[in-house]
Design an enzyme around this catalytic site. Structure first.
Site, short mmCIF file in Angstrom:
data_model
loop_
_atom_site.label_atom_id
_atom_site.label_comp_id
_atom_site.label_asym_id
_atom_site.label_seq_id
_atom_site.Cartn_x
_atom_site.Cartn_y
_atom_site.Cartn_z
N ARG A 52 -21.04 -41.96 7.15
CA ARG A 52 -20.43 -43.17 6.56
C ARG A 52 -21.72 -44.13 6.49
O ARG A 52 -21.61 -45.13 5.92
CB ARG A 52 -19.58 -43.61 7.83
CG ARG A 52 -18.35 -42.52 7.93
CD ARG A 52 -17.13 -43.43 7.82
NE ARG A 52 -15.88 -42.42 7.89
CZ ARG A 52 -14.88 -42.93 8.66
NH1 ARG A 52 -14.92 -43.74 9.62
NH2 ARG A 52 -13.87 -41.82 8.70
N ASP A 163 -5.95 -56.17 11.97
CA ASP A 163 -6.91 -55.02 12.16
C ASP A 163 -8.06 -55.66 12.31
O ASP A 163 -8.55 -56.74 11.73
CB ASP A 163 -6.51 -54.35 10.93
CG ASP A 163 -7.09 -52.67 11.20
OD1 ASP A 163 -6.30 -51.84 11.54
OD2 ASP A 163 -8.49 -52.63 11.07
C1 LIG Z 1 -5.71 -44.62 12.63
S1 LIG Z 1 -5.41 -46.53 12.11
C2 LIG Z 1 -3.66 -46.57 12.59
C3 LIG Z 1 -2.96 -47.38 11.64
C4 LIG Z 1 -1.39 -47.35 12.12
N1 LIG Z 1 -1.27 -48.24 13.40
C5 LIG Z 1 -1.02 -46.00 12.29
O1 LIG Z 1 -0.60 -45.35 13.09
O2 LIG Z 1 -0.68 -45.37 11.35
C6 LIG Z 1 -6.44 -47.32 13.35
C7 LIG Z 1 -6.75 -48.86 13.15
O3 LIG Z 1 -7.22 -49.36 14.24
C8 LIG Z 1 -8.15 -50.31 13.77
N2 LIG Z 1 -9.04 -50.50 15.08
C9 LIG Z 1 -9.98 -49.70 15.75
N3 LIG Z 1 -10.32 -50.77 16.57
C10 LIG Z 1 -9.87 -51.73 16.62
C11 LIG Z 1 -10.25 -53.10 17.34
N4 LIG Z 1 -11.22 -52.97 18.28
N5 LIG Z 1 -9.64 -54.25 16.98
C12 LIG Z 1 -8.58 -54.13 16.03
N6 LIG Z 1 -8.49 -53.04 15.46
C13 LIG Z 1 -9.11 -51.83 15.52
C14 LIG Z 1 -8.86 -49.64 12.70
O4 LIG Z 1 -9.75 -50.64 12.10
C15 LIG Z 1 -7.88 -48.67 12.04
O5 LIG Z 1 -7.43 -49.43 11.07
#
Ligand SMILES: C[S@@+](CC[C@H](N)C(=O)[O-])C[C@H]1O[C@@H](n2cnc3c(N)ncnc32)[C@H](O)[C@@H]1O
Length: 293
Positions: A52, A163
């Site tokens: 990445r 997000d």
């Molecule tokens: C795997 S996705 C989950 C999406 C959805 N909630 C689902 O279950 O399908 C995880 C998301 O968490 C976000 N994320 C990770 N760390 C974060 C943080 N500290 N604050 C806000 N968002 C965060 C990432 O950018 C990502 O889009």
């Protein structure tokens, strides 16, 4: 070609000028991501970090990870770009469908009654990625006929989707999805709440307008001024360590009104003081009983 990982954890090629990500570079990246987003990067993620971040090196014309990390350390914009590049945004409509079944059977009626009685109704998809989760929830709220949806569209009902990643927040705000991604949406919802837009499907305005999508780091300040009825934070906490998870759950517990619901991902669990007031009421579903001390 997959990058090669040496036994000591150095990852090399086919990156820019055969740049190598050695364990020291990895530790510097992990420290930044921990500080900025509380994401705990395990050394097993070295290959992912390599691939990445190689793209970022290339974009900046840098030959080594050391140079790139120095740039990140001094430049807040690139730091945010690096953290964003290291997030995992996998999601899909109606993921973990039992949550939506539970919501419809146990929560929706109560929210409708509260809205009709003039109360504000607030829901939050925390870590919403590109929006599939929040629009699945909104479709469940709006139901299978336009008159049925009025409680939400005409009431004081708001759904927040947040997000860390600006790229996915923009996608959630746009709410246009390729055909292959909308397949899990039940036909009765698709007919009403999506419209064709070229080869894609757009969430109709009535549904989209319930949602405010914005960038938010879960470990920064939260903009909410009132308590929430429902929080979905699924498949997000898996990226955090126990301290960060415990802190976040306590904040969710404070934000929920008594009787409010928290939905978490299938491999996540509640820990810390927040867990004491969140009572299990379904598979990875919790209800707040009483106030957090
Ligand atoms: C795997 S996705 C989950 C999406 C959805 N909630 C689902 O279950 O399908 C995880 C998301 O968490 C976000 N994320 C990770 N760390 C974060 C943080 N500290 N604050 C806000 N968002 C965060 C990432 O950018 C990502 O889009």
């Amino acid at each position: 070609m997959t990058p090669a990982v040496s036994p000591v954890g150095t990852v090399s090629g086919p990156g820019p000028e055969e740049a190598r990500l050695d364990p020291r570079d990895f530790a510097r990246v992990a420290a930044i991501v921990d500080r900025e987003a509380r994401i705990a990067l395990q050394p097993t993620k070295a290959t992912l970090v390599f691939s990445r971040l190689s793209r970022r090196l290339r974009e900046h014309g840098l030959a080594s990870f050391g140079q790139y990390i120095s740039l990140v350390e001094s430049d807040a914009v690139e730091r945010a770009a690096m953290v964003e590049a290291l997030t995992t945004n996998h999601t899909h409509f109606f993921r973990e469908g039992h949550h939506f079944d539970h919501f419809k059977q146990n929560v929706l009626g109560e929210l409708q009654a509260r809205a009709r009685a003039g109360h504000a109704v607030r829901l939050w998809s925390a870590g919403c990625s590109s929006g599939e989760e929040v629009y699945s929830l909104v479709m469940c709220m709006l139901g299978t006929s336009r008159p049925e949806a009025r409680w939400a569209t005409d009431g004081d009902v708001k759904v927040l989707a947040t997000d860390l990643s600006s790229r996915v927040v923009a996608a959630a705000r746009r709410a246009v999805y390729p055909e292959n991604t909308v397949k899990p949406i039940p036909d009765e919802y698709r007919r009403l709440w999506l419209r064709e837009e070229g080869a894609d499907f757009a969430v109709v305005d009535q549904a989209r307008e319930l949602v405010t999508a914005r960038e938010l780091n879960l470990f920064g300040e939260w903009p909410m001024r009132q308590q929430y009825d429902v929080i979905f934070c699924r498949n997000v906490m898996i990226y955090f360590d126990d301290n960060a998870t415990s802190e976040l759950i306590a904040r969710f517990a404070r934000l929920l009104r008594p009787g409010g619901y928290l939905y978490i991902g299938h491999s996540e669990r509640l820990i810390g003081p927040g867990a004491d007031v969140l009572i299990n009421c379904g598979q990875t579903i919790f209800r707040k009983e009483g106030a957090l001390q």
